[in-house]
Design an enzyme around this catalytic site. Structure first.
Site, PDB file in Angstrom:
ATOM      1  N   LYS A   1      -4.139   4.949  -8.263  1.00  0.00           N
ATOM      2  CA  LYS A   1      -4.264   4.533  -6.862  1.00  0.00           C
ATOM      3  C   LYS A   1      -3.615   5.552  -5.934  1.00  0.00           C
ATOM      4  O   LYS A   1      -4.189   5.949  -4.913  1.00  0.00           O
ATOM      5  CB  LYS A   1      -3.640   3.149  -6.694  1.00  0.00           C
ATOM      6  CG  LYS A   1      -3.613   2.619  -5.264  1.00  0.00           C
ATOM      7  CD  LYS A   1      -2.321   2.950  -4.508  1.00  0.00           C
ATOM      8  CE  LYS A   1      -1.103   2.320  -5.148  1.00  0.00           C
ATOM      9  NZ  LYS A   1       0.142   2.576  -4.338  1.00  0.00           N
TER      10      LYS A   1
ATOM     11  N   LYS B   1       5.668  11.037   0.615  1.00  0.00           N
ATOM     12  CA  LYS B   1       5.692  10.282  -0.646  1.00  0.00           C
ATOM     13  C   LYS B   1       4.480  10.614  -1.508  1.00  0.00           C
ATOM     14  O   LYS B   1       4.603  10.842  -2.720  1.00  0.00           O
ATOM     15  CB  LYS B   1       5.726   8.790  -0.336  1.00  0.00           C
ATOM     16  CG  LYS B   1       5.523   7.873  -1.533  1.00  0.00           C
ATOM     17  CD  LYS B   1       6.611   8.005  -2.582  1.00  0.00           C
ATOM     18  CE  LYS B   1       6.423   6.941  -3.669  1.00  0.00           C
ATOM     19  NZ  LYS B   1       7.373   7.134  -4.786  1.00  0.00           N
TER      20      LYS B   1
ATOM     21  N   THR C   1       4.014   2.485  -1.345  1.00  0.00           N
ATOM     22  CA  THR C   1       3.245   3.733  -1.337  1.00  0.00           C
ATOM     23  C   THR C   1       1.837   3.381  -0.874  1.00  0.00           C
ATOM     24  O   THR C   1       1.039   2.843  -1.634  1.00  0.00           O
ATOM     25  CB  THR C   1       3.221   4.375  -2.728  1.00  0.00           C
ATOM     26  OG1 THR C   1       4.564   4.606  -3.165  1.00  0.00           O
ATOM     27  CG2 THR C   1       2.471   5.703  -2.693  1.00  0.00           C
TER      28      THR C   1
END
Length: 285
Positions: A232, A163, A91
């Site tokens: 994050k 995503k 990711t």
């Protein structure tokens, strides 16, 4: 196929193990080589460098963040000029995905949806973007790690945007459930009862059941997906939103609640622990 796999955290180890089980010749590399012991015992080969893991047909990366992936690709003994097709399951931000695609014609993005148990069972959902012929070459590998592949375009970063959007929606669902459960509990309705009603009627999707159970049980440790990684990801969502000038007011709330969870419980709390911020603000322990 001759496959390299780089990044042996909870997700990466399970994915690499399924590639070995499917009969592929797997070479692994991890910054901490001791994490490769079980895979080597199962038949994988341990590489000395990232580049050494990328000498076959495909090299798959599953790393924690942009910095880790940049080090593996562009650092000493990196995979940038290796012959293998690079498939990034990490990711990462849209900007890094665009840079990787610009720097190599042997790159596709294929992030996955699913927590560690799904990875172990080979039941991940793979979101792939890039040249069709490159994705075609990877289909046997995707079949070994996942239950379905979604093709979302020929620009690799499109998969990363999907995503990030999905991870934002997971956190939005956690926030909504945490607020609803807190409201119900303060009014005398048990959290488990509320979840049973909601998942048995309007909210039967897996995300509500999986994360709803965690919220009911306060089951945030050990983390299946650690809150710092969730934070994050939300920062990457914010970067994409800033670039496209997309207002996302709920994003600010879930980011703050992730920060609160980390402050309260430490780095090893699951990202679903963001729900704790709602409970604490309402005076519940």
């Amino acid at each position: 196929m001759k496959v390299g796999f780089i990044g042996l955290g909870q997700m990466g180890s399970a994915m690499a193990a399924n590639l070995v089980k499917a009969g592929h010749a797997v070479t692994v590399w991890n910054r901490s080589p001791d994490k490769a012991a079980d895979l080597v015992a199962a038949g994988a080969t341990l590489a000395a460098t990232p580049a050494a893991a990328a000498q076959g047909d495909v090299v798959m990366t599953m790393l924690a963040d942009d910095t880790a992936l940049e080090a593996v690709v562009y650092g000493a003994d990196g995979i940038l000029n290796a012959p293998a097709l690079h498939v990034s399951h990490s990711t990462i931000g849209v900007a890094l995905a665009d840079r990787l695609a610009a720097d190599s014609d042997r790159y596709i993005s294929a992030p996955v949806f699913g927590r560690p148990p799904a990875a172990e069972a080979g039941k991940l959902f793979v979101v792939a973007a890039g040249a069709d012929d490159l994705i075609d070459r990877c289909e046997p590998l995707f079949e070994a790690i996942g239950q379905r592949v979604f093709r979302v375009g020929t620009t690799p970063s499109a998969a990363n945007l999907v995503k990030l959007s999905g991870n934002f929606m997971i956190m939005a669902a956690v926030e909504a459930m945490a607020e609803a459960m807190t409201l119900a509990e303060k009014g005398g309705v048990d959290r488990a009862t509320l979840l049973e009603v909601l998942t048995g009627t309007l909210f039967s999707a897996p995300v509500y059941k999986t994360y709803g159970d965690m919220l009911v049980a306060d089951a945030f440790k050990p983390a299946g997906f650690a809150a710092p990684l969730g934070l994050k990801d939300m920062n990457l969502v914010d970067a994409a939103a800033s670039t496209s000038r997309t207002p996302m007011p709920l994003l600010g709330i879930v980011r703050d609640h992730l920060r609160t969870a980390i402050a309260l419980e430490g780095d090893d709390v699951d990202w679903a622990g963001a729900g704790l911020a709602v409970r604490r603000a309402a005076g519940l322990k």
